[in-house]
Design an enzyme around this catalytic site. Structure first.
Site, short mmCIF file in Angstrom:
data_model
loop_
_atom_site.label_atom_id
_atom_site.label_comp_id
_atom_site.label_asym_id
_atom_site.label_seq_id
_atom_site.Cartn_x
_atom_site.Cartn_y
_atom_site.Cartn_z
CG ASP A 107 -2.00 -1.03 1.23
OD1 ASP A 107 -1.75 -2.12 0.66
OD2 ASP A 107 -3.08 -0.79 1.79
CE LYS A 156 -5.10 2.28 2.49
NZ LYS A 156 -4.03 1.54 3.17
CE LYS A 176 -6.83 -0.98 2.65
NZ LYS A 176 -5.52 -1.51 3.05
#
Length: 216
Positions: free
Chosen positions: A89, A151, A180
Protein backbone atom coordinates in the site's frame (compact mmCIF):
# COMPACT_ATOMS: atom_id res chain seq x y z
CA UNK A 1 -22.34 -11.01 3.16
CA UNK A 2 -18.97 -12.36 4.27
CA UNK A 3 -17.73 -8.97 5.41
CA UNK A 4 -14.57 -10.41 6.99
CA UNK A 5 -13.15 -11.20 3.54
CA UNK A 6 -13.24 -7.53 2.56
CA UNK A 7 -11.24 -6.35 5.57
CA UNK A 8 -7.60 -5.35 5.82
CA UNK A 9 -7.23 -5.43 9.62
CA UNK A 10 -5.02 -2.41 10.18
CA UNK A 11 -2.59 -1.08 12.78
CA UNK A 12 -0.29 1.72 11.62
CA UNK A 13 0.08 3.89 14.71
CA UNK A 14 3.66 4.92 15.44
CA UNK A 15 3.21 3.61 18.99
CA UNK A 16 2.28 0.07 17.86
CA UNK A 17 4.46 -2.44 19.72
CA UNK A 18 5.39 -5.98 18.65
CA UNK A 19 2.82 -7.25 21.17
CA UNK A 20 0.14 -5.07 19.54
CA UNK A 21 1.04 -6.45 16.11
CA UNK A 22 0.94 -10.02 17.38
CA UNK A 23 -2.55 -9.34 18.77
CA UNK A 24 -3.62 -7.84 15.42
CA UNK A 25 -2.49 -10.99 13.59
CA UNK A 26 -4.20 -13.32 16.05
CA UNK A 27 -7.43 -11.32 15.64
CA UNK A 28 -7.09 -11.61 11.86
CA UNK A 29 -6.76 -15.39 12.21
CA UNK A 30 -9.72 -15.63 14.56
CA UNK A 31 -12.04 -13.55 12.38
CA UNK A 32 -10.60 -14.76 9.06
CA UNK A 33 -9.91 -11.27 7.75
CA UNK A 34 -8.50 -10.99 4.24
CA UNK A 35 -5.27 -9.28 5.32
CA UNK A 36 -3.41 -7.40 8.01
CA UNK A 37 -2.03 -3.98 7.09
CA UNK A 38 1.09 -2.89 8.98
CA UNK A 39 4.48 -1.22 8.83
CA UNK A 40 7.27 -3.16 7.16
CA UNK A 41 9.37 -3.56 10.33
CA UNK A 42 6.69 -5.98 11.55
CA UNK A 43 6.38 -8.19 8.46
CA UNK A 44 8.60 -10.96 9.84
CA UNK A 45 6.66 -11.02 13.11
CA UNK A 46 3.34 -11.09 11.25
CA UNK A 47 4.60 -13.89 9.01
CA UNK A 48 5.53 -16.01 12.01
CA UNK A 49 2.05 -15.60 13.54
CA UNK A 50 0.14 -16.03 10.26
CA UNK A 51 2.16 -18.98 8.97
CA UNK A 52 0.07 -21.62 7.18
CA UNK A 53 -2.98 -19.34 7.13
CA UNK A 54 -4.76 -17.59 4.26
CA UNK A 55 -4.38 -14.13 5.83
CA UNK A 56 -2.33 -11.86 3.56
CA UNK A 57 0.24 -9.33 4.75
CA UNK A 58 -0.05 -5.79 3.35
CA UNK A 59 2.83 -3.41 4.08
CA UNK A 60 2.71 0.38 3.74
CA UNK A 61 5.33 2.20 1.66
CA UNK A 62 6.20 5.91 1.69
CA UNK A 63 3.84 6.20 4.62
CA UNK A 64 2.10 8.45 5.54
CA UNK A 65 3.34 11.53 3.62
CA UNK A 66 4.49 10.05 0.31
CA UNK A 67 7.12 12.72 -0.30
CA UNK A 68 10.31 10.66 -0.32
CA UNK A 69 12.19 9.80 -3.51
CA UNK A 70 10.91 7.20 -5.93
CA UNK A 71 14.13 5.20 -5.40
CA UNK A 72 13.47 5.10 -1.64
CA UNK A 73 9.92 3.85 -2.21
CA UNK A 74 11.07 1.22 -4.69
CA UNK A 75 13.70 -0.03 -2.22
CA UNK A 76 11.13 -0.08 0.58
CA UNK A 77 8.66 -2.04 -1.57
CA UNK A 78 11.27 -4.60 -2.66
CA UNK A 79 12.44 -4.99 0.93
CA UNK A 80 8.85 -5.56 2.14
CA UNK A 81 8.25 -8.24 -0.49
CA UNK A 82 11.58 -9.91 0.35
CA UNK A 83 10.50 -10.01 4.01
CA UNK A 84 7.25 -11.74 3.07
CA UNK A 85 4.64 -9.09 2.27
CA UNK A 86 1.92 -10.14 -0.19
CA UNK A 87 0.64 -6.64 -0.90
CA UNK A 88 2.02 -3.09 -0.96
CA UNK A 89 0.00 0.00 0.00
CA UNK A 90 2.01 3.00 -1.29
CA UNK A 91 1.37 6.72 -0.82
CA UNK A 92 1.65 8.97 -3.86
CA UNK A 93 3.66 12.20 -3.83
CA UNK A 94 0.75 14.56 -3.19
CA UNK A 95 2.79 17.74 -3.79
CA UNK A 96 3.81 16.48 -7.24
CA UNK A 97 0.16 15.84 -8.06
CA UNK A 98 -0.74 19.35 -6.89
CA UNK A 99 2.01 20.69 -9.18
CA UNK A 100 0.44 18.71 -12.05
CA UNK A 101 3.59 16.61 -12.46
CA UNK A 102 1.50 13.63 -13.50
CA UNK A 103 4.41 11.90 -15.26
CA UNK A 104 6.23 11.72 -11.92
CA UNK A 105 3.18 10.12 -10.26
CA UNK A 106 2.58 7.64 -13.06
CA UNK A 107 6.25 6.67 -13.41
CA UNK A 108 6.61 6.17 -9.67
CA UNK A 109 3.59 3.87 -9.48
CA UNK A 110 4.82 1.97 -12.55
CA UNK A 111 8.31 1.54 -11.08
CA UNK A 112 6.95 0.17 -7.81
CA UNK A 113 4.59 -2.18 -9.64
CA UNK A 114 7.47 -3.41 -11.79
CA UNK A 115 9.61 -3.94 -8.67
CA UNK A 116 6.98 -6.10 -6.95
CA UNK A 117 5.85 -8.06 -10.01
CA UNK A 118 2.73 -10.14 -9.45
CA UNK A 119 2.22 -8.88 -5.89
CA UNK A 120 -0.74 -6.57 -5.31
CA UNK A 121 -0.14 -2.81 -5.43
CA UNK A 122 -2.60 -0.41 -3.80
CA UNK A 123 -2.09 3.29 -4.48
CA UNK A 124 -3.11 5.62 -1.64
CA UNK A 125 -4.19 8.95 -3.13
CA UNK A 126 -5.16 10.72 0.16
CA UNK A 127 -8.50 12.04 -1.09
CA UNK A 128 -8.93 14.56 1.77
CA UNK A 129 -6.24 16.79 0.21
CA UNK A 130 -7.44 16.57 -3.41
CA UNK A 131 -9.96 18.30 -5.66
CA UNK A 132 -12.31 16.06 -7.63
CA UNK A 133 -10.29 16.79 -10.77
CA UNK A 134 -7.08 15.71 -9.01
CA UNK A 135 -8.75 12.53 -7.77
CA UNK A 136 -9.75 11.63 -11.31
CA UNK A 137 -6.29 12.49 -12.69
CA UNK A 138 -4.45 10.36 -10.14
CA UNK A 139 -6.85 7.43 -10.61
CA UNK A 140 -6.13 7.55 -14.35
CA UNK A 141 -2.38 7.66 -13.62
CA UNK A 142 -2.68 4.60 -11.36
CA UNK A 143 -4.67 2.79 -14.04
CA UNK A 144 -2.07 3.63 -16.72
CA UNK A 145 0.71 2.44 -14.39
CA UNK A 146 -1.07 -0.90 -13.93
CA UNK A 147 -1.79 -0.59 -10.21
CA UNK A 148 -4.16 -3.22 -8.83
CA UNK A 149 -6.05 -0.87 -6.50
CA UNK A 150 -6.61 2.80 -5.76
CA UNK A 151 -7.09 3.49 -2.06
CA UNK A 152 -8.72 6.55 -0.52
CA UNK A 153 -6.66 7.39 2.53
CA UNK A 154 -3.80 6.75 4.93
CA UNK A 155 -6.01 7.44 7.96
CA UNK A 156 -3.41 10.06 8.96
CA UNK A 157 -4.69 12.95 6.83
CA UNK A 158 -7.48 15.39 7.69
CA UNK A 159 -10.18 12.91 6.66
CA UNK A 160 -10.83 9.35 5.55
CA UNK A 161 -12.99 7.67 2.95
CA UNK A 162 -16.29 9.17 1.78
CA UNK A 163 -19.07 7.64 -0.28
CA UNK A 164 -18.68 10.34 -2.94
CA UNK A 165 -14.95 9.63 -3.28
CA UNK A 166 -15.51 5.92 -3.78
CA UNK A 167 -18.21 6.65 -6.41
CA UNK A 168 -15.83 9.00 -8.24
CA UNK A 169 -12.94 6.51 -8.05
CA UNK A 170 -15.20 3.76 -9.39
CA UNK A 171 -16.07 5.93 -12.41
CA UNK A 172 -12.41 5.91 -13.44
CA UNK A 173 -11.44 2.44 -12.20
CA UNK A 174 -14.39 0.63 -13.74
CA UNK A 175 -13.60 -3.07 -13.71
CA UNK A 176 -9.92 -2.54 -14.57
CA UNK A 177 -8.75 -1.57 -11.09
CA UNK A 178 -10.10 -2.32 -7.62
CA UNK A 179 -10.89 0.17 -4.87
CA UNK A 180 -9.95 0.14 -1.21
CA UNK A 181 -11.88 2.46 1.09
CA UNK A 182 -10.02 3.30 4.28
CA UNK A 183 -10.15 5.78 7.12
CA UNK A 184 -13.12 6.26 9.42
CA UNK A 185 -15.00 3.03 8.65
CA UNK A 186 -16.36 2.22 12.07
CA UNK A 187 -19.75 0.51 11.65
CA UNK A 188 -21.19 -2.33 9.63
CA UNK A 189 -23.77 -0.27 7.76
CA UNK A 190 -21.08 2.12 6.46
CA UNK A 191 -18.84 -0.79 5.48
CA UNK A 192 -21.60 -2.47 3.46
CA UNK A 193 -22.45 0.79 1.70
CA UNK A 194 -18.80 1.13 0.56
CA UNK A 195 -18.90 -2.38 -0.86
CA UNK A 196 -22.19 -1.63 -2.65
CA UNK A 197 -20.56 1.48 -4.17
CA UNK A 198 -17.74 -0.63 -5.58
CA UNK A 199 -15.04 -1.04 -2.92
CA UNK A 200 -13.60 -4.55 -2.86
CA UNK A 201 -11.44 -3.96 0.21
CA UNK A 202 -11.88 -1.97 3.42
CA UNK A 203 -9.00 -0.69 5.52
CA UNK A 204 -10.11 -0.39 9.12
CA UNK A 205 -8.98 -0.84 12.69
CA UNK A 206 -12.63 -1.53 13.63
CA UNK A 207 -12.84 -4.84 11.76
CA UNK A 208 -13.84 -6.88 14.80
CA UNK A 209 -16.71 -4.54 15.57
CA UNK A 210 -17.84 -4.70 11.92
CA UNK A 211 -18.00 -8.48 11.83
CA UNK A 212 -19.31 -9.11 15.35
CA UNK A 213 -22.22 -6.68 15.01
CA UNK A 214 -23.80 -8.86 12.28
CA UNK A 215 -26.62 -10.08 14.45
CA UNK A 216 -27.66 -6.63 15.66
Amino acid sequence: MQLNQYIDHTLLKSTATPANIEKLCKEALEHRFYAVCLSSSYIKLAKSVLENSNVKIAAVIGFPLGAMTTAAKVFEAKDAIALGADEIDMVINIGMLKAEKIDHIENEIAEIKKAIGSKVLKVIIETCFLTNAEKKTVCRAALNAKADFVKTSTGFGTGGATFDDVKLMKEIAGDKMQIKASGGIKDRETAIKYIELGASRLGTSSGIKLVTSEEN
